[in-house]
Design a protein around this motif. Structure first.
Motif, PDB file in Angstrom:
ATOM      1  N   ASN A 160       0.557   1.434  12.415  1.00  0.00           N
ATOM      2  CA  ASN A 160       1.125   1.967  11.173  1.00  0.00           C
ATOM      3  C   ASN A 160       2.105   3.086  11.546  1.00  0.00           C
ATOM      4  O   ASN A 160       1.695   4.157  11.983  1.00  0.00           O
ATOM      5  CB  ASN A 160       0.011   2.508  10.286  1.00  0.00           C
ATOM      6  CG  ASN A 160       0.526   3.110   9.006  1.00  0.00           C
ATOM      7  OD1 ASN A 160       1.726   3.214   8.772  1.00  0.00           O
ATOM      8  ND2 ASN A 160      -0.390   3.534   8.150  1.00  0.00           N
ATOM      9  N   ALA A 193       1.848  -4.863  14.895  1.00  0.00           N
ATOM     10  CA  ALA A 193       2.347  -4.614  13.538  1.00  0.00           C
ATOM     11  C   ALA A 193       3.024  -5.847  12.960  1.00  0.00           C
ATOM     12  O   ALA A 193       3.017  -6.042  11.739  1.00  0.00           O
ATOM     13  CB  ALA A 193       3.308  -3.429  13.533  1.00  0.00           C
ATOM     14  N   HIS A 201       3.985  -5.641   8.794  1.00  0.00           N
ATOM     15  CA  HIS A 201       4.942  -4.534   8.675  1.00  0.00           C
ATOM     16  C   HIS A 201       6.349  -5.086   8.877  1.00  0.00           C
ATOM     17  O   HIS A 201       6.733  -5.438   9.991  1.00  0.00           O
ATOM     18  CB  HIS A 201       4.648  -3.441   9.714  1.00  0.00           C
ATOM     19  CG  HIS A 201       3.394  -2.676   9.465  1.00  0.00           C
ATOM     20  ND1 HIS A 201       3.327  -1.651   8.555  1.00  0.00           N
ATOM     21  CD2 HIS A 201       2.155  -2.796   9.994  1.00  0.00           C
ATOM     22  CE1 HIS A 201       2.099  -1.166   8.535  1.00  0.00           C
ATOM     23  NE2 HIS A 201       1.359  -1.851   9.402  1.00  0.00           N
TER      24      HIS A 201
END
Length: 147
Positions: A25, A109, A114
């Motif tokens: 993140n 990710a 993401h």
């Protein structure tokens, strides 16, 4: 085949650790660098834990004569600092600080959805290709001057 399976398992363990620790993140990572605002020390704790595990792992593994799936260990032999090392480190640090992604966190990710990770990984691949092109071009010029 055992080498490929081993690499896959190791990658899955690493990626899972990155994902579970929240280091995939970018906001969490960027908070580590925000000392005056929403500072989050968890990245430092994750990195410290990784260093301890790595130190123990290296001490254990390097006692062997050779790795399990190779004839010898491929350890760095150079100890000097050169321009490519310093420049690459600076680019890595700037990119990490600006985006919140490093290569180790960006790959997991991608699987976590993401969207920015796709841009980062694409840019990283383009940067690697450009660096190889420049290095090859410089090596070719140096060889041409010697001949």
């Amino acid at each position: 085949m055992a080498r490929i399976v081993s690499a896959l398992v190791i990658g899955l363990v690493f990626g899972s650790g990155i994902a579970l620790s929240g280091m995939a993140n970018p906001a969490k990572v960027l908070n580590f660098f925000d000392f005056a605002g929403t500072w989050d020390p968890s990245l430092g704790l994750v990195m410290g834990g990784a260093l301890i595990v790595t130190a123990i792992g290296y001490a254990f593994v390097l006692r062997r004569k050779a790795p399990v799936f190779d004839r010898l260990f491929h350890l760095p032999t150079r100890r000097d600092l050169d321009l490519p090392l310093v420049a690459g480190s600076a680019i890595f640090g700037i990119g990490w600080g600006v985006t919140g992604f490093c290569p180790g966190g960006a790959i997991p990710a991608l699987g976590l959805g993401h969207g920015d990770a796709w841009l980062f990984v694409g840019s990283m691949i383009a940067g690697i290709a450009l660096a190889r092109l420049v290095r090859h071009s410089l090596a070719t010029r140096m060889t041409a001057k010697v001949v």
